[in-house]
Design an enzyme around this catalytic site. Structure first.
Site, PDB file in Angstrom:
ATOM      1  N   ARG A  21      -7.267  -7.794  -9.269  1.00  0.00           N
ATOM      2  CA  ARG A  21      -7.966  -9.063  -9.511  1.00  0.00           C
ATOM      3  C   ARG A  21      -9.445  -8.756  -9.704  1.00  0.00           C
ATOM      4  O   ARG A  21      -9.873  -7.609  -9.550  1.00  0.00           O
ATOM      5  CB  ARG A  21      -7.813  -9.962  -8.278  1.00  0.00           C
ATOM      6  CG  ARG A  21      -8.296  -9.225  -7.025  1.00  0.00           C
ATOM      7  CD  ARG A  21      -8.267 -10.076  -5.801  1.00  0.00           C
ATOM      8  NE  ARG A  21      -8.238  -9.285  -4.593  1.00  0.00           N
ATOM      9  CZ  ARG A  21      -9.303  -8.805  -3.958  1.00  0.00           C
ATOM     10  NH1 ARG A  21     -10.505  -9.036  -4.433  1.00  0.00           N
ATOM     11  NH2 ARG A  21      -9.175  -8.101  -2.851  1.00  0.00           N
TER      12      ARG A  21
ATOM     13  N   GLU B 119      -2.367   6.984   8.088  1.00  0.00           N
ATOM     14  CA  GLU B 119      -3.283   7.824   7.318  1.00  0.00           C
ATOM     15  C   GLU B 119      -4.122   8.652   8.258  1.00  0.00           C
ATOM     16  O   GLU B 119      -4.429   8.222   9.369  1.00  0.00           O
ATOM     17  CB  GLU B 119      -4.229   6.961   6.458  1.00  0.00           C
ATOM     18  CG  GLU B 119      -3.630   6.542   5.150  1.00  0.00           C
ATOM     19  CD  GLU B 119      -4.552   5.683   4.308  1.00  0.00           C
ATOM     20  OE1 GLU B 119      -5.726   5.465   4.688  1.00  0.00           O
ATOM     21  OE2 GLU B 119      -4.079   5.207   3.259  1.00  0.00           O
TER      22      GLU B 119
ATOM     23  N   HIS C 281     -14.066  -3.338   8.904  1.00  0.00           N
ATOM     24  CA  HIS C 281     -13.401  -3.029   7.630  1.00  0.00           C
ATOM     25  C   HIS C 281     -13.627  -4.078   6.557  1.00  0.00           C
ATOM     26  O   HIS C 281     -12.888  -4.147   5.576  1.00  0.00           O
ATOM     27  CB  HIS C 281     -11.891  -2.796   7.811  1.00  0.00           C
ATOM     28  CG  HIS C 281     -11.573  -1.767   8.845  1.00  0.00           C
ATOM     29  ND1 HIS C 281     -12.030  -0.477   8.765  1.00  0.00           N
ATOM     30  CD2 HIS C 281     -10.871  -1.847   9.998  1.00  0.00           C
ATOM     31  CE1 HIS C 281     -11.615   0.202   9.830  1.00  0.00           C
ATOM     32  NE2 HIS C 281     -10.921  -0.610  10.604  1.00  0.00           N
TER      33      HIS C 281
ATOM     34  N   LYS D  45       0.815  -1.223   0.000  1.00  0.00           N
ATOM     35  CA  LYS D  45       0.000   0.000   0.000  1.00  0.00           C
ATOM     36  C   LYS D  45       0.847   1.270   0.000  1.00  0.00           C
ATOM     37  O   LYS D  45       0.464   2.271  -0.610  1.00  0.00           O
ATOM     38  CB  LYS D  45      -0.929   0.008   1.219  1.00  0.00           C
ATOM     39  CG  LYS D  45      -2.040  -1.028   1.173  1.00  0.00           C
ATOM     40  CD  LYS D  45      -2.919  -0.885   2.422  1.00  0.00           C
ATOM     41  CE  LYS D  45      -3.696  -2.136   2.749  1.00  0.00           C
ATOM     42  NZ  LYS D  45      -4.905  -2.348   1.960  1.00  0.00           N
TER      43      LYS D  45
END
Ligand code: ADP
Ligand code: ADP
Ligand code: MG
Length: 672
Positions: free
Chosen positions: A297, A200, A235, A116
């Site tokens: 994907r 973040e 999440h 990420k």
């Protein structure tokens, strides 16, 4: 187009890929583990190859075995599905080295998006907006804590190698940072073998909106609009829809363009999803969305996109992988209507969504049509095992507009019949019908915020449920009697075969049902016209009906007609009504009585008759189920059998004696 492909996956996604391959005339090869030898995906494929043990690391994650299976069967390409090897660049490379086409992006694109942190750095360069934060190499706790201060609390710690919501921690205050960091690193190291994290800004009211992209190997790339996956638990997505509610057209184009730019920046080919997070503290704003990650994907929720665009994304994948151009250009793609997907899981919302393993004794999905689609990897009789994800199915509905689609969703969920495992269907129905959700008031905190409205509280069985159970048990018994008279000489009396019957007063039977922890005593009154009056603790209802021979009960309760599913597993009986399921256990009153009376029990005559034969003597030790006495009544012989192991203590009648209904035929001192 390929002649033959191998699907390196299991469950619903393997079945989903096979379905399209079949339609295109492409032969399919399944792979399977020890636990999946009889799985639906194996049955659907033209060929199947066993690749190892039940644990995924012994089978579905072993690249070499999958590649060998493809070589063995002459498959030309491998579809990886999602999860497992789908985002493993090493596997994609190994396929190429073995002369097989990997149906997915080039290894370099998987790598570019694999971590990420690096992906965010790359996206910043491509001018794609990213969530403000820190994604540097320096991982010292002091620096990370300082960066967290700079970003401003609350912050989100994410594993750079993360996925599936693992290794993620929200931190609200500096004093909690160190412990949260250690926790995230530990979880990341365990799950991904890499403890690196990024930080973040934690958006307090965000929506998860992602864009489906597609690129071919001729330099073309398009997007197929957005999906809103804001309804999440821990999440993880629970309900997904397309298009996103209230999406301003300007924001849709801005997000679509950003996603296509992201794909182009890494030389993407095939199906991919660019996930964004949108700050909706002031509603959807075209300049308030940020790149989160790209999943390289096909995604679990791809069907909602298929439903609103009329395209088959697996077909697109196969065409692109075999070298063809994208089937459509951007200008040819339009949104038609609204689609919603719900993930039906074998899990118990009342036990904090604990996965529920077991055999699917009943699994009847709603009928599929232009509005309803069911993607599943299991059939009735299959098991949900602890080895794999406990998803039972994805239910996808389509309609002209969002509210109509949600209505269809609730209806289709209510029709879904599952017994044998706990499921989240009642939770999903509550979700799809929640006023705030229907109003489109979405963000990722939705489930937490409305938890109390969404998690069904266990309701004690109503008199209606009791009446349905009593009816089903009575009908079963009548069927057994009919069978018995058809094949006379059968020594097993239906009275003995049906547990839960006290053979006493005229015209009454007693049925004891255990509902969770409490026992409910019901009385069944046989009315002259054949109907039953079922007396529960609260009220009584008159019922009649028929078993349909396929696990269904057609009942008329106080003149109201209804259909219920009835699933019988030994003494457990599950009643399935639209959107509800009740499991009750039939308690043998003789066994229950024995316990109370200190091991003594009586067997009484169920109706007036004549003792034909006495098969035991006083003092005899008998086994459970052993025939004790034969009674002739209503022109039929009925065998009275021992309800439990024990000793016969009293035998007042001899062969030839007439007995009245309710007469004590025999006393049994039971053991245990
Ligand atoms: P995201 O990774 O953004 O949550 P998805 O919702 O498409 O995207 O998938 C969640 C992840 O969970 C996938 O990466 C996949 O690895 C895993 N997963 C979900 N369901 C299954 C399943 N039935 N079998 C195997 N893996 C699954
Ligand atoms: P994963 O790889 O596990 O899918 P993502 O980065 O896609 O991880 O994030 C998963 C979910 O976590 C998002 O869908 C969103 O609900 C939440 N999330 C991620 N980043 C943020 C953020 N910066 N602020 C608030 N919530 C976030
Ligand atoms: Mg994600």
């Amino acid at each position: 187009m390929f002649r033959k492909i191998l699907i390196a996956n299991r469950g619903e996604i393997a079945c989903r890929v096979i379905r399209t391959a079949k339609r295109l005339g492409v032969a399919t090869v399944a792979v399977y583990s020890d636990a999946d030898a009889k799985a639906r995906h194996v049955a659907m494929a033209d060929e199947a190859v066993h690749i190892g043990g039940a644990a995924v690391r012994d089978s579905y994650l072993v690249a070499e075995r999958v590649i060998n299976a493809a070589k063995l069967t002459g498959a030309q390409a491998i579809h990886p599905g999602y999860g497992f090897l789908s985002e493993n660049s090493g596997f994609a490379k190994a396929c190429a080295e073995a002369g097989l086409v990997f149906i997915g992006p080039p290894p370099s694109a998987i790598e570019a998006m694999g971590l990420k942190g690096a992906a965010k750095a790359l996206m910043e360069k491509a001018k794609v907006p990213v969530v403000p934060g820190y994604h540097g190499d320096d991982q010292s706790p002091e620096l990370l804590a300082k960066e967290a201060e700079r970003i401003g609390y609350p912050v989100l710690i994410k594993a750079v190698a993360g996925g599936g919501g693992k290794g993620m921690r929200r931190v609200d205050a500096p004093k909690d940072f160190a412990a949260a960091l250690a926790g995230a690193q530990r979880e990341a190291a365990n799950a991904f073998g890499d403890d690196k994290v990024l930080l973040e800004k934690y958006l307090v009211k965000p929506r998860h909106i992602e864009i489906q992209v597609f690129a071919d190997s001729h330099g073309n790339a398009v997007h197929l609009f957005e999906r809103d996956c804001s309804v999440q638990r821990r999440h993880q997505k629970v309900l997904e829809e397309a298009p996103a509610p209230d999406m301003p057209p300007a924001m849709r184009s801005a997000m679509g363009e950003a996603a296509v730019a992201a794909a182009k920046a890494i030389g993407y080919v095939g199906a991919g999803t660019v996930e964004f997070i949108a700050d909706v503290s002031e509603g959807l704003k075209p300049d308030r969305f940020y790149f989160m990650e790209m999943n390289t994907r096909l995604q679990v929720e791809h069907p909602v996109t298929e439903m609103i665009t009329g395209q088959d994304l697996v077909e697109w994948q196969l065409r692109v992988a075999s070298g063809e151009r994208l089937p459509l250009a951007q200008k040819d793609l339009v949104i038609d209507g609204h689609a919603v997907e719900a993930r039906i899981y074998a899990e118990d919302p009342q036990k904090n969504f604990l996965p529920s393993v077991g055999t699917l004794h009943r699994l009847r999905p709603p009928a599929e049509d232009a509005h309803v689609r069911v993607d599943t990897g299991v059939r009735e009789g299959d098991a949900v095992t602890p080895y794999y994800d406990p998803m039972i199915a994805k239910l996808i509905v389509w309609d002209r507009d969002r509210l109509s689609a949600l209505r269809r969703m609730r209806q289709a969920l209510a029709e879904y019949q599952v017994a044998g495992v706990a499921t989240n269907t009642a939770f999903l129905i509550a979700l799809a019908g929640h006023p705030a959700f229907m109003a489109g008031d979405l963000d990722t905190g939705f489930i937490e915020r409305f938890r109390a409205d969404l998690i069904p509280t266990p309701q004690p069985a109503s008199t209606m449920i009791l009446a349905l159970v009593a009816l089903a048990v009575t009908l079963e018994r009548r069927e057994a009697v009919a069978r018995q008279s058809a094949q006379s000489g059968d020594p097993w009396s239906p009275w003995a075969a049906v547990n839960g019957w006290r053979m006493n007063d005229q015209g009454w039977d007693e049925l004891i049902l255990r509902d969770r922890d409490s026992d409910i005593h019901c009385r069944i009154e046989y009315l002259p016209d054949g109907d039953l009056r079922v007396h529960g603790p609260e009220s009584s209802l008159v019922v009649q009906g028929n078993l349909d021979g396929d696990g269904g009960l057609d009942a008329v309760i106080e003149g109201r007609r209804l259909r219920a599913g009835i699933v019988r597993q030994n003494d457990d009986i599950v009643v399935l009504l639209p959107g509800e399921s009740h499991r009750l256990t039939i308690i043998d009153p003789r066994a229950a009585g024995d316990a109370e009376e200190g091991g003594g029990g009586q067997l009484t005559a169920p109706m007036p008759g004549k003792v034909v034969q006495v098969l035991v003597t006083e003092g005899a030790k008998v086994e459970k189920g052993q025939p004790l006495l034969i009674l002739e009544a209503m022109k039929m012989e009925h065998t009275i059998s021992a309800p439990a192991r024990g000793t016969v203590t009293k035998l007042p009648f001899l062969a030839g004696d007439q007995v009245a209904e309710g007469a004590v035929l025999l006393n049994l001192e039971t053991e245990d």
